[in-house]
Structures are given as C-alpha cells and as structure tokens.
Design a protein around this motif. Sequence first.
Motif, PDB file in Angstrom:
ATOM      1  N   ALA A  33       0.828  -1.209   0.000  1.00 59.85           N
ATOM      2  CA  ALA A  33       0.000   0.000   0.000  1.00 59.85           C
ATOM      3  C   ALA A  33       0.860   1.255   0.000  1.00 59.85           C
ATOM      4  N   ALA A  46      -9.236   1.477  -1.965  1.00 61.43           N
ATOM      5  CA  ALA A  46      -9.625   0.718  -0.770  1.00 61.43           C
ATOM      6  C   ALA A  46     -10.202  -0.637  -1.157  1.00 61.43           C
ATOM      7  N   VAL A  50      -7.527  -3.077   0.421  1.00 58.17           N
ATOM      8  CA  VAL A  50      -8.064  -3.481   1.720  1.00 58.17           C
ATOM      9  C   VAL A  50      -8.979  -4.693   1.597  1.00 58.17           C
ATOM     10  N   LEU A 113      -4.700  -4.600   8.510  1.00 59.84           N
ATOM     11  CA  LEU A 113      -5.585  -3.882   7.580  1.00 59.84           C
ATOM     12  C   LEU A 113      -5.653  -2.397   7.935  1.00 59.84           C
ATOM     13  N   THR A 116      -2.535  -0.833   6.806  1.00 61.68           N
ATOM     14  CA  THR A 116      -2.563  -0.743   5.345  1.00 61.68           C
ATOM     15  C   THR A 116      -3.362   0.475   4.895  1.00 61.68           C
ATOM     16  N   ALA A 117      -4.519   0.675   5.527  1.00 59.06           N
ATOM     17  CA  ALA A 117      -5.339   1.847   5.192  1.00 59.06           C
ATOM     18  C   ALA A 117      -4.579   3.137   5.477  1.00 59.06           C
ATOM     19  N   LEU A 122      -5.660   6.292   3.065  1.00 57.67           N
ATOM     20  CA  LEU A 122      -7.119   6.287   3.138  1.00 57.67           C
ATOM     21  C   LEU A 122      -7.593   7.118   4.321  1.00 57.67           C
ATOM     22  N   TRP A 126     -12.004   4.839   6.906  1.00 54.30           N
ATOM     23  CA  TRP A 126     -11.562   3.577   6.319  1.00 54.30           C
ATOM     24  C   TRP A 126     -10.588   2.861   7.246  1.00 54.30           C
ATOM     25  N   LEU A 127      -9.798   3.616   7.980  1.00 54.36           N
ATOM     26  CA  LEU A 127      -8.876   2.998   8.934  1.00 54.36           C
ATOM     27  C   LEU A 127      -9.649   2.218   9.999  1.00 54.36           C
ATOM     28  N   SER A 130     -11.444  -0.781   8.375  1.00 54.07           N
ATOM     29  CA  SER A 130     -10.502  -1.853   8.061  1.00 54.07           C
ATOM     30  C   SER A 130     -10.164  -2.659   9.305  1.00 54.07           C
TER      31      SER A 130
END
Length: 236
Positions: A33, A46, A50, A113, A116-117, A122, A126-127, A130
């Motif tokens: 990412a 995403a 994700v 995850l 990664t976000a 993101l 989204w965090l 995720s």
Amino acid sequence: MNVTIMRLALQALAGQRRGLLLVGLPLLLVVTAAVLRALTGEAVSARLVVLELGLALVVPLVSLLAANGVLGPEIDDGSVVYLLSTPVSRYAVAASKFVVAAAVSVVLGGGGLAATAFAGGLSGRWLLASALMGAIAAVLYTALFTAMSAATRHGMIAGLVYVLIVEGLLAAFLVGMRYVSVQSLTQRLGEAVTDVDIPPVDLSLTYAGVAAAVVLVVGVLLAGWRLQRFQLRGDE
C-alpha cells in the motif's frame, strides 16, 4: 479455558517459522500500500488493497496459519495425546487454543488492515472500518480453521482449499456461495456498522449476524468434539 494451555499455544506460535509468515503477510500488505501510494501520489484503492487483497487473502491466510499453528503440529506428530491425557476438558483445550489463535489473528489481521489503510492514505473512517472488518474476519476464520485443524491432519490444505477455491474461485461464479463465505458475512456486517463505501453484499443483516455467530460457536464446539473422539493410541 486453561491459562497454561494458552501460554504454551502462544509460545508455539512465536517459536515456529510460521511466526515469521504471520508477521510477514500483513507487513507485505502494508508495504504494498505504501509503495502504491508513493508511485501514484494518491490514496490507494480501498476496494483493491483493503478488501480484495487484505480481507480476501491476507486475513484468512494469517488466521489459517495461527489456527493450525496452535493445534495442527500436535496432531501431526502425535504429541496431542499427552495434552489430552490431562484432566482438562477437551472443550477447554479447544477453546483455549482458539482464543490464542484468534487474538493473534485479530492483532495481525485487523491491525494489519488498519495499518494498510493508513499507509495507503485512506481516510480515518476507512482505517476504523478496516480494523473492524479485519478483526471480525480474523475471529470467524480462526474458528473455522480451528475446527478443520482438529478434524483432519490436513487442516492446512483444507483451509487453503476453502480460501482459494470456495471463496476465491467459486464465489466469483456462483452467487449462492455468499451464504457460506466468511468474507461476505464480514463485508455485510462491516457495511452495516461503518460509514464507508463498501461494495454491497446481497445478504440480510440478520442472516449475516446469525451465520457469523454460528460459525464462531460451532467451529469451537466441533474442535472440542473432535478432540474428545481422539483415542489415546500409539498410531495417533
């Protein structure tokens, strides 16, 4: 549950080479990412990173490694008979090992995850989404794979078949597979409780919640039931 069994299960995960894979898989996703964001100069997709890479591949593989790591080797080499010869309930053995595997999977899957976000640029929503979906999927996959690991000495293969064939291949062509897909259940639950643009899954929220609970409870109970059927014989 038994604290001693939980401690030994955690040591088993940390002391195996698969421990490197457990950490390496989510770390690779985070690096991917970050690299994509650096190359494109904008936030990653995403849905692609994700959901399709993280939720559909990395989280189940981490859960599979964790579930098999706390129980599979003991069944493979026969040392499980020494554990089962103790006065500890075999359901307690299964539950203890599940809790350890699930905790590791949640930390590495859900945390991976979320990281990664963040690395992909993101939004904060989204965090959180995720982390939540990663944690839900990690718990459900771990329950399923713990049952598979107890049911067969080929639990790793059975888990890979489920992830790659049932959820990866068949779900792409057979609409009905969503009813037995942990990923679909997780996305439906995530869609209901988060404020992000998750691709809709044609499942009722009630079914997703009940099915998730069934996977969790039945998975652990089946593992305990299978351990109860172990015979303390030399060929085991």
